[in-house]
Structures are given as structure tokens and as C-alpha cells.
Enzyme design. Sequence first.
Site, PDB file in Angstrom:
ATOM      1  N   ARG A 116       0.846  -1.189   0.000  1.00 23.44           N
ATOM      2  CA  ARG A 116       0.000   0.000   0.000  1.00 23.44           C
ATOM      3  C   ARG A 116       0.884   1.242   0.000  1.00 23.44           C
ATOM      4  O   ARG A 116       1.987   1.221   0.514  1.00 23.44           O
ATOM      5  CB  ARG A 116      -0.894   0.031   1.252  1.00 23.44           C
TER       6      ARG A 116
ATOM      7  N   TYR B  68      -4.720  -5.303  14.137  1.00 17.87           N
ATOM      8  CA  TYR B  68      -3.596  -5.115  13.227  1.00 17.87           C
ATOM      9  C   TYR B  68      -3.736  -3.742  12.562  1.00 17.87           C
ATOM     10  O   TYR B  68      -4.820  -3.229  12.375  1.00 17.87           O
ATOM     11  CB  TYR B  68      -3.443  -6.239  12.212  1.00 17.87           C
ATOM     12  N   CYS B  69      -2.614  -3.127  12.300  1.00 13.95           N
ATOM     13  CA  CYS B  69      -2.530  -1.769  11.763  1.00 13.95           C
ATOM     14  C   CYS B  69      -3.347  -0.783  12.599  1.00 13.95           C
ATOM     15  O   CYS B  69      -4.228  -0.101  12.100  1.00 13.95           O
ATOM     16  CB  CYS B  69      -2.975  -1.743  10.301  1.00 13.95           C
ATOM     17  N   PRO B  70      -3.070  -0.702  13.906  1.00 13.23           N
ATOM     18  CA  PRO B  70      -3.847   0.189  14.765  1.00 13.23           C
ATOM     19  C   PRO B  70      -3.541   1.659  14.498  1.00 13.23           C
ATOM     20  O   PRO B  70      -2.437   2.004  14.087  1.00 13.23           O
ATOM     21  CB  PRO B  70      -3.395  -0.211  16.176  1.00 13.23           C
TER      22      PRO B  70
ATOM     23  N   LYS C   6     -12.964  -3.677  16.077  1.00 10.05           N
ATOM     24  CA  LYS C   6     -12.548  -2.968  14.865  1.00 10.05           C
ATOM     25  C   LYS C   6     -13.030  -3.683  13.610  1.00 10.05           C
ATOM     26  O   LYS C   6     -12.890  -4.892  13.477  1.00 10.05           O
ATOM     27  CB  LYS C   6     -11.018  -2.863  14.837  1.00 10.05           C
TER      28      LYS C   6
END
Length: 196
Positions: free
Chosen positions: A3, A62-64, A75
Site C-alpha cells: 500500500r 492489526y494496523c492500529p 474494529k
Amino acid sequence: MIRNSGGLAVVLDEGVLNISLILSDMKHLSIHDCYEAMVQFIEYMLRDLTNDIKAYEIVGSYCPGDYDLSIDGKKFAGISQRRIKDSAAIQIYLDVNGDSHARAQLVRGFYDVGIKGEETKFTYPTVDPQVMDSLSNLLGHKLTVADMKNRAKQALAHFATELVTPPFSDREYETFEKRYTQLLKRNERIAQLRVE
């Protein structure tokens, strides 16, 4: 696929939808304003199903980040942003349906394999699958990626009536087509590497 915004791993499969809001001439808006634009966009998309969406960091996901989207502390989406000059691309992944816990376990395993118990310069999240879930599960309403695409189009149509957007120039269309073709070629190479 790598990304071009955010900084940590997310899982993308047939139950996950990515949406990007690409805004030009945003020098008068802060980073937080742009994040809030995406939050409001998603709230509008789901307005008939819930008004319980919250935006704050879900520790253990994940990816906070500060703009994790959740319902009841679970989430279902994460927002990232990339700014170039006076423009911004606000990007979100939406966990629409499927096995959210398996996705979280996959990312947790990815970090375990990569870190190998060694000390790192960066602190990676300790992923807890219990703090993540899909929109379908959280809302008790079966949603598909196709449903969410339709909701996004309807939301864009609604907001487009409030915004005056000049048409794209021929040069902008040419640039878009060129970049899109490059993206497809890059993804083909990545898929071939995975097969090998």
C-alpha cells in the site's frame, strides 16, 4: 501488494473492500479533517444500519491507529492517508464479511515469523483476534462487498450534489489510464511471484 499509505500489514481478500477518497486542493484542511471526512462518509453509507460507529485506536488490532472504526469496541475498518503537495488520498479497508479472526491470526503469525523473537527498532502490534470483527457480524446483517460498493456509490452521489467538481481534463484521464495500467502490471508480477 504494497500500500502507498499506512505503515503496517492488513489482510485483503474477497470479504474486504478498499475505498479511497482522493481530494485535490486540500491545503486548507488538516490531516484530521481529511480523516474525519472518511469517517463521515462511512457513517453515511451505514446510516440505516447503525449510529454506533466510533473512531479511536483499537489496541491489539492489526494496523492500529487513531482512526480505527469500531462498533462495541471491535474494529472493522482502518483508515490511512497519503498527502502529496496540496492533495490527499484517504484510504480505508472495510472488513465486510468472512473470518475476521482468521485474518487477525494470519497477521499475528506474519509478525511472529518476521520478528523471530528478536528485538526490533519498531514496536509491532501484538495482534489479538478478539478485538476485530466484520461489519456483517457486528451489525447482525449479512453484507457483501457488492452491497458496500453500491452504498459507496450512493453516498458519493449524495455528496456530489453538495460539491462542485470540475470535469477531468484529457491530460488527467491519460495520466489515470497510464497509472492504472502500471498498477495492473505490478499486481500481475506480484501474483506470479506468489505462485512460484
